[in-house]
Design a protein around this motif. Structure first.
Motif, PDB file in Angstrom:
ATOM      1  N   GLY A  14      -2.007   8.119   6.771  1.00  0.00           N
ATOM      2  CA  GLY A  14      -3.417   8.498   6.836  1.00  0.00           C
ATOM      3  C   GLY A  14      -3.754   9.730   6.031  1.00  0.00           C
ATOM      4  O   GLY A  14      -4.921   9.944   5.694  1.00  0.00           O
ATOM      5  N   GLU A  15      -2.753  10.557   5.716  1.00  0.00           N
ATOM      6  CA  GLU A  15      -3.041  11.760   4.941  1.00  0.00           C
ATOM      7  C   GLU A  15      -3.548  11.428   3.555  1.00  0.00           C
ATOM      8  O   GLU A  15      -4.307  12.202   2.964  1.00  0.00           O
ATOM      9  CB  GLU A  15      -1.792  12.646   4.862  1.00  0.00           C
ATOM     10  N   GLU A  16      -3.137  10.266   3.031  1.00  0.00           N
ATOM     11  CA  GLU A  16      -3.596   9.886   1.698  1.00  0.00           C
ATOM     12  C   GLU A  16      -5.104   9.662   1.646  1.00  0.00           C
ATOM     13  O   GLU A  16      -5.709   9.687   0.565  1.00  0.00           O
ATOM     14  CB  GLU A  16      -2.867   8.622   1.226  1.00  0.00           C
ATOM     15  N   PHE A  17      -5.716   9.452   2.809  1.00  0.00           N
ATOM     16  CA  PHE A  17      -7.167   9.276   2.886  1.00  0.00           C
ATOM     17  C   PHE A  17      -7.863  10.464   3.536  1.00  0.00           C
ATOM     18  O   PHE A  17      -9.044  10.377   3.899  1.00  0.00           O
ATOM     19  CB  PHE A  17      -7.506   8.000   3.659  1.00  0.00           C
ATOM     20  N   GLY A  18      -7.144  11.579   3.687  1.00  0.00           N
ATOM     21  CA  GLY A  18      -7.746  12.744   4.345  1.00  0.00           C
ATOM     22  C   GLY A  18      -8.148  12.440   5.768  1.00  0.00           C
ATOM     23  O   GLY A  18      -9.167  12.946   6.266  1.00  0.00           O
ATOM     24  N   ASP A  19      -7.347  11.648   6.457  1.00  0.00           N
ATOM     25  CA  ASP A  19      -7.732  11.146   7.778  1.00  0.00           C
ATOM     26  C   ASP A  19      -7.904  12.281   8.791  1.00  0.00           C
ATOM     27  O   ASP A  19      -7.245  13.323   8.715  1.00  0.00           O
ATOM     28  CB  ASP A  19      -6.675  10.171   8.279  1.00  0.00           C
ATOM     29  N   GLU A  20      -8.805  12.075   9.727  1.00  0.00           N
ATOM     30  CA  GLU A  20      -9.020  12.967  10.864  1.00  0.00           C
ATOM     31  C   GLU A  20      -9.545  12.111  12.007  1.00  0.00           C
ATOM     32  O   GLU A  20      -9.893  10.959  11.816  1.00  0.00           O
ATOM     33  CB  GLU A  20      -9.991  14.096  10.506  1.00  0.00           C
ATOM     34  N   HIS A  25       0.839  -1.210   0.000  1.00  0.00           N
ATOM     35  CA  HIS A  25       0.000   0.000   0.000  1.00  0.00           C
ATOM     36  C   HIS A  25       0.867   1.250   0.000  1.00  0.00           C
ATOM     37  O   HIS A  25       0.609   2.197  -0.763  1.00  0.00           O
ATOM     38  CB  HIS A  25      -0.912   0.017   1.224  1.00  0.00           C
ATOM     39  N   ILE A  26       1.890   1.279   0.833  1.00  0.00           N
ATOM     40  CA  ILE A  26       2.760   2.444   0.914  1.00  0.00           C
ATOM     41  C   ILE A  26       3.419   2.701  -0.439  1.00  0.00           C
ATOM     42  O   ILE A  26       3.443   3.839  -0.931  1.00  0.00           O
ATOM     43  CB  ILE A  26       3.808   2.235   2.018  1.00  0.00           C
ATOM     44  N   LYS A  27       3.915   1.657  -1.072  1.00  0.00           N
ATOM     45  CA  LYS A  27       4.557   1.804  -2.376  1.00  0.00           C
ATOM     46  C   LYS A  27       3.577   2.330  -3.419  1.00  0.00           C
ATOM     47  O   LYS A  27       3.969   3.095  -4.318  1.00  0.00           O
ATOM     48  CB  LYS A  27       5.137   0.464  -2.822  1.00  0.00           C
ATOM     49  N   SER A  28       2.311   1.966  -3.311  1.00  0.00           N
ATOM     50  CA  SER A  28       1.312   2.396  -4.302  1.00  0.00           C
ATOM     51  C   SER A  28       1.087   3.901  -4.290  1.00  0.00           C
ATOM     52  O   SER A  28       0.490   4.449  -5.227  1.00  0.00           O
ATOM     53  CB  SER A  28      -0.014   1.668  -4.065  1.00  0.00           C
ATOM     54  N   LEU A  29       1.550   4.577  -3.251  1.00  0.00           N
ATOM     55  CA  LEU A  29       1.397   6.034  -3.164  1.00  0.00           C
ATOM     56  C   LEU A  29       2.456   6.774  -3.984  1.00  0.00           C
ATOM     57  O   LEU A  29       2.397   7.994  -4.110  1.00  0.00           O
ATOM     58  CB  LEU A  29       1.495   6.481  -1.707  1.00  0.00           C
ATOM     59  N   ASN A  30       3.438   6.026  -4.517  1.00  0.00           N
ATOM     60  CA  ASN A  30       4.570   6.617  -5.235  1.00  0.00           C
ATOM     61  C   ASN A  30       5.483   7.428  -4.321  1.00  0.00           C
ATOM     62  O   ASN A  30       6.151   8.360  -4.772  1.00  0.00           O
ATOM     63  CB  ASN A  30       4.105   7.445  -6.431  1.00  0.00           C
ATOM     64  N   VAL A  31       5.512   7.070  -3.038  1.00  0.00           N
ATOM     65  CA  VAL A  31       6.579   7.557  -2.170  1.00  0.00           C
ATOM     66  C   VAL A  31       7.809   6.694  -2.428  1.00  0.00           C
ATOM     67  O   VAL A  31       7.724   5.638  -3.069  1.00  0.00           O
ATOM     68  CB  VAL A  31       6.172   7.494  -0.683  1.00  0.00           C
ATOM     69  N   ASN A  32       8.966   7.129  -1.954  1.00  0.00           N
ATOM     70  CA  ASN A  32      10.175   6.320  -2.153  1.00  0.00           C
ATOM     71  C   ASN A  32      10.981   6.123  -0.874  1.00  0.00           C
ATOM     72  O   ASN A  32      12.137   5.723  -0.928  1.00  0.00           O
ATOM     73  CB  ASN A  32      11.053   6.916  -3.262  1.00  0.00           C
ATOM     74  N   GLU A  81     -14.626   9.231  -1.812  1.00  0.00           N
ATOM     75  CA  GLU A  81     -13.780  10.422  -1.697  1.00  0.00           C
ATOM     76  C   GLU A  81     -12.389  10.063  -1.199  1.00  0.00           C
ATOM     77  O   GLU A  81     -11.381  10.619  -1.647  1.00  0.00           O
ATOM     78  CB  GLU A  81     -14.436  11.437  -0.755  1.00  0.00           C
ATOM     79  N   GLN A  82     -12.306   9.122  -0.252  1.00  0.00           N
ATOM     80  CA  GLN A  82     -10.999   8.693   0.248  1.00  0.00           C
ATOM     81  C   GLN A  82     -10.187   8.015  -0.847  1.00  0.00           C
ATOM     82  O   GLN A  82      -8.996   8.293  -1.014  1.00  0.00           O
ATOM     83  CB  GLN A  82     -11.189   7.748   1.437  1.00  0.00           C
ATOM     84  N   ALA A  83     -10.832   7.135  -1.591  1.00  0.00           N
ATOM     85  CA  ALA A  83     -10.132   6.433  -2.660  1.00  0.00           C
ATOM     86  C   ALA A  83      -9.680   7.393  -3.750  1.00  0.00           C
ATOM     87  O   ALA A  83      -8.566   7.265  -4.290  1.00  0.00           O
ATOM     88  CB  ALA A  83     -11.038   5.346  -3.253  1.00  0.00           C
ATOM     89  N   GLU A  84     -10.513   8.372  -4.060  1.00  0.00           N
ATOM     90  CA  GLU A  84     -10.156   9.338  -5.098  1.00  0.00           C
ATOM     91  C   GLU A  84      -8.983  10.197  -4.665  1.00  0.00           C
ATOM     92  O   GLU A  84      -8.069  10.481  -5.456  1.00  0.00           O
ATOM     93  CB  GLU A  84     -11.368  10.220  -5.424  1.00  0.00           C
ATOM     94  N   LEU A  85      -8.951  10.614  -3.385  1.00  0.00           N
ATOM     95  CA  LEU A  85      -7.843  11.421  -2.895  1.00  0.00           C
ATOM     96  C   LEU A  85      -6.549  10.620  -2.919  1.00  0.00           C
ATOM     97  O   LEU A  85      -5.493  11.133  -3.317  1.00  0.00           O
ATOM     98  CB  LEU A  85      -8.123  11.906  -1.475  1.00  0.00           C
ATOM     99  N   LYS A  86      -6.619   9.369  -2.497  1.00  0.00           N
ATOM    100  CA  LYS A  86      -5.423   8.524  -2.499  1.00  0.00           C
ATOM    101  C   LYS A  86      -4.865   8.385  -3.917  1.00  0.00           C
ATOM    102  O   LYS A  86      -3.656   8.528  -4.141  1.00  0.00           O
ATOM    103  CB  LYS A  86      -5.761   7.162  -1.911  1.00  0.00           C
ATOM    104  N   GLN A  87      -5.721   8.135  -4.891  1.00  0.00           N
ATOM    105  CA  GLN A  87      -5.266   7.979  -6.260  1.00  0.00           C
ATOM    106  C   GLN A  87      -4.707   9.293  -6.806  1.00  0.00           C
ATOM    107  O   GLN A  87      -3.680   9.320  -7.494  1.00  0.00           O
ATOM    108  CB  GLN A  87      -6.406   7.483  -7.156  1.00  0.00           C
ATOM    109  N   TRP A  88      -5.368  10.392  -6.468  1.00  0.00           N
ATOM    110  CA  TRP A  88      -4.918  11.714  -6.930  1.00  0.00           C
ATOM    111  C   TRP A  88      -3.531  12.019  -6.358  1.00  0.00           C
ATOM    112  O   TRP A  88      -2.652  12.517  -7.062  1.00  0.00           O
ATOM    113  CB  TRP A  88      -5.929  12.774  -6.495  1.00  0.00           C
ATOM    114  N   LEU A  89      -3.327  11.716  -5.083  1.00  0.00           N
ATOM    115  CA  LEU A  89      -2.034  11.952  -4.463  1.00  0.00           C
ATOM    116  C   LEU A  89      -0.955  11.100  -5.117  1.00  0.00           C
ATOM    117  O   LEU A  89       0.159  11.581  -5.377  1.00  0.00           O
ATOM    118  CB  LEU A  89      -2.106  11.668  -2.968  1.00  0.00           C
ATOM    119  N   ALA A  90      -1.248   9.839  -5.373  1.00  0.00           N
ATOM    120  CA  ALA A  90      -0.270   8.958  -6.013  1.00  0.00           C
ATOM    121  C   ALA A  90       0.131   9.498  -7.381  1.00  0.00           C
ATOM    122  O   ALA A  90       1.314   9.482  -7.752  1.00  0.00           O
ATOM    123  CB  ALA A  90      -0.841   7.546  -6.141  1.00  0.00           C
TER     124      ALA A  90
END
Length: 543
Positions: free
Chosen positions: A393-399, A104-111, A439-448
């Motif tokens: 959690g930021e990838e899902f707009g967590d609060e 999951h972490i890798k799917s965000l395109n972090v390195n 909305e969470q899934a869309e934000l995660k994909q947009w961030l990636a």
């Protein structure tokens, strides 16, 4: 890691020690343009360019790091739990949970990933299991806390992360230790000298007036690079060590990393060091970076710009916000006196700060803008030269549900103090049972996709910044390398804006192309009017 409450009072005030532990992109060119709410800004930009990140050959400029609070993230091993801690999580996180979450972490395109401290804290011996769970008061810097796993499990984590192209950074707490002291000598037989932190301090301080202390922590810093191939360190409360101590530790890490590289190793060769000095820009320069002619640390967290970003798009923890685009420029200006080697690391949040989503709610903004404010903040992060860090959690707009207003009194008992409320349970699809909504899934994909865009354009992660505008609701820069120019424009308001871009500031070309939407804006005349949808950043590449 800070103990208690830190208040910035305005943009950035003095840090106080704590008392408790604690879419972007426009539409297509065929769509009608949004109305111009304010007249287009036409002032000429400042002609000077600001310092770029460290250098074109410095891979740390392109770091996109994902921070994990080990004790609260994911429970992957039922036998390795604390079960208590500061913050609202279940406090059952462990190393296996991180291993399970790497895809999951890798799917965000972090390195890269940064783990909060993993070392043994002699749980319970000092009488505060909640503090021990944080990892920030260790008693043994060469062995993993059994409530998180084992040394073998950490080695597996590092290897699995490397297989996925992820650097691994450990959290180095080299200025203080557990109340019980350091429980055993290092593999080379060393122990640090310790001294009292004073009445009420939850641990002991390391006494760097004694040479054995520096020798011990040089060994710590070197050991995990040599033996486990870690790629660097995040350095907690870096002001607890002097610049000479950091120079010595930096040399140790860089030499160990260079030796691995010379031996043909792919990983454990970066040697990145980033200090936490949770103060203003002058203090960060003096207590982390040192002067250009005698550098100390190469990187430090960008607290000044982080607070400016909160004030522009949400509110900071004090409730101050709604400052418009000018606060971003003011925050930038505080960094211009940094030395040439400095690589500020920008973030929205971390384990000691209130989550961006909760700060949006604290500011009583229109709930309909919640997701777009996240996108706007992420876009600014992506346009910043140098390393950047995302908090889990930021990838899902967590609060934190039910939390927005600052809680006082018994906040620690409730797990709702501002300096640890972000330590909530991790949400990892396919691992924790969490299923993101639309909305969470869309934000995660947009961030990636945004992080992939950043990685593909050196002008974004290591380019010079040429200031264009910071007025009203519109902020803008030109980011440039020798071969690339990208105009970044941000609308921090919830109404459409427009900016008249002075074409003379560009190197010459036929059009600007929006890197997210693909919209092509032909260049003609002395200016180009760019539409800026509400709460949106645009990345416009010169062609």
């Amino acid at each position: 890691m800070k103990q208690g409450t830190l208040r910035y009072g305005g943009l950035l005030g003095a840090a106080l020690f704590l008392s408790a532990c604690g879419s972007g992109g426009g539409g297509s060119s065929t769509e009608p343009q949004p109305p111009v709410v304010n007249p287009p800004v036409t002032q000429p930009p400042v002609a000077t360019a600001s310092r770029a990140c460290y250098g074109a050959d410095q891979p740390a400029c392109n770091l996109r790091t994902y921070q994990l609070m080990v004790e609260s993230f994911v429970d992957g091993d039922g036998a390795a739990n604390y079960g208590v801690g500061y913050g609202p999580s279940q406090h059952n996180g462990d190393l296996q949970g991180i291993i399970d979450s790497l895809d999951h972490i890798k799917s965000l395109n972090v390195n890269a990933i940064w783990l909060t401290p993993v070392f043994d804290s002699c749980a319970g011996q000092a009488g505060d299991d909640r503090l021990d769970a944080t990892g920030y008061f260790a008693c043994d810097f060469f062995n993993v806390d059994p409530n998180f796993g084992s040394n073998a499990r950490l080695k597996t984590l590092v290897e699995e992360a490397h297989k996925r192209g992820l650097y691994v950074f450990l959290d180095g707490v080299f200025g203080h230790v557990n109340k019980v002291g350091v429980s055993k000598p290092s593999p080379e037989g060393r122990l640090p000298a310790l001294k009292s932190g004073g009445a009420g301090y939850p641990g002991q301080l390391v006494d760097y007036g004694k040479p054995e202390s520096l020798a011990y922590f040089k060994e710590v810093a070197r050991y995990w690079v040599e033996q486990y191939g870690i790629d660097g360190w995040r350095l907690d409360q870096a002001y607890q060590l002097g610049l000479d101590e950091w120079r010595a530790i930096r040399t140790e890490v860089e030499q160990a990393s260079a030796a691995r590289k010379a031996a043909g190793q792919q990983w454990g060769t970066l040697g990145y060091l980033v200090g936490e000095v949770w103060k203003g820009a002058d203090d960060i320069r003096n207590e982390a970076y040192g002067p250009s002619d005698n550098p100390a640390l190469p990187s430090a967290f960008d607290f000044p710009l982080r607070y400016g970003l909160m004030q522009a798009l949400a509110v900071e923890e004090s409730g101050k916000g709604g400052q418009g685009a000018s606060v971003l420029d003011a925050s930038w200006n505080k960094l211009e006196n940094y030395p040439n080697h400095a690589m500020p690391n920008l973030m929205l949040g971390n384990h000691d700060l209130v989550r961006f989503g909760d700060l949006v709610q604290r500011g009583n903004f229109n709930p309909a803008d919640y997701w777009q404010r996240h996108k706007a903040a992420f876009s600014f992060l992506a346009a910043r030269s140098g390393p950047i860090t995302l908090y889990y959690g930021e990838e899902f707009g967590d609060e934190v549900p039910g939390f927005a207003k600052q809680v006082s009194g018994d906040c620690a008992a409730q797990g709702l103090c501002d300096d640890h409320v972000a330590r909530s349970d991790g949400k990892v699809p396919g691992v924790t049972g969490f299923v993101p909504d639309g909305e969470q899934a869309e934000l995660k994909q947009w961030l990636a996709e945004l992080l992939a865009l950043r990685a593909a354009h050196p002008a974004l992660y290591q380019g010079e910044r040429v200031k264009l505008v910071a007025e009203g609701s519109v902020y803008g820069d030109i980011k440039q390398t020798a071969t690339e120019q990208i105009v970044y424009l941000l609308n921090v308001s919830s109404t459409p804006q427009s900016y008249s871009l002075p074409v003379a500031r560009l190197r010459g070309g036929s059009a600007l192309v929006d890197l997210q939407s693909g919209e092509r804006l032909p260049i003609g005349g002395s200016s180009l009017t760019v539409a800026l949808p509400p709460l949106s950043g645009r990345f416009l590449q010169l062609q």
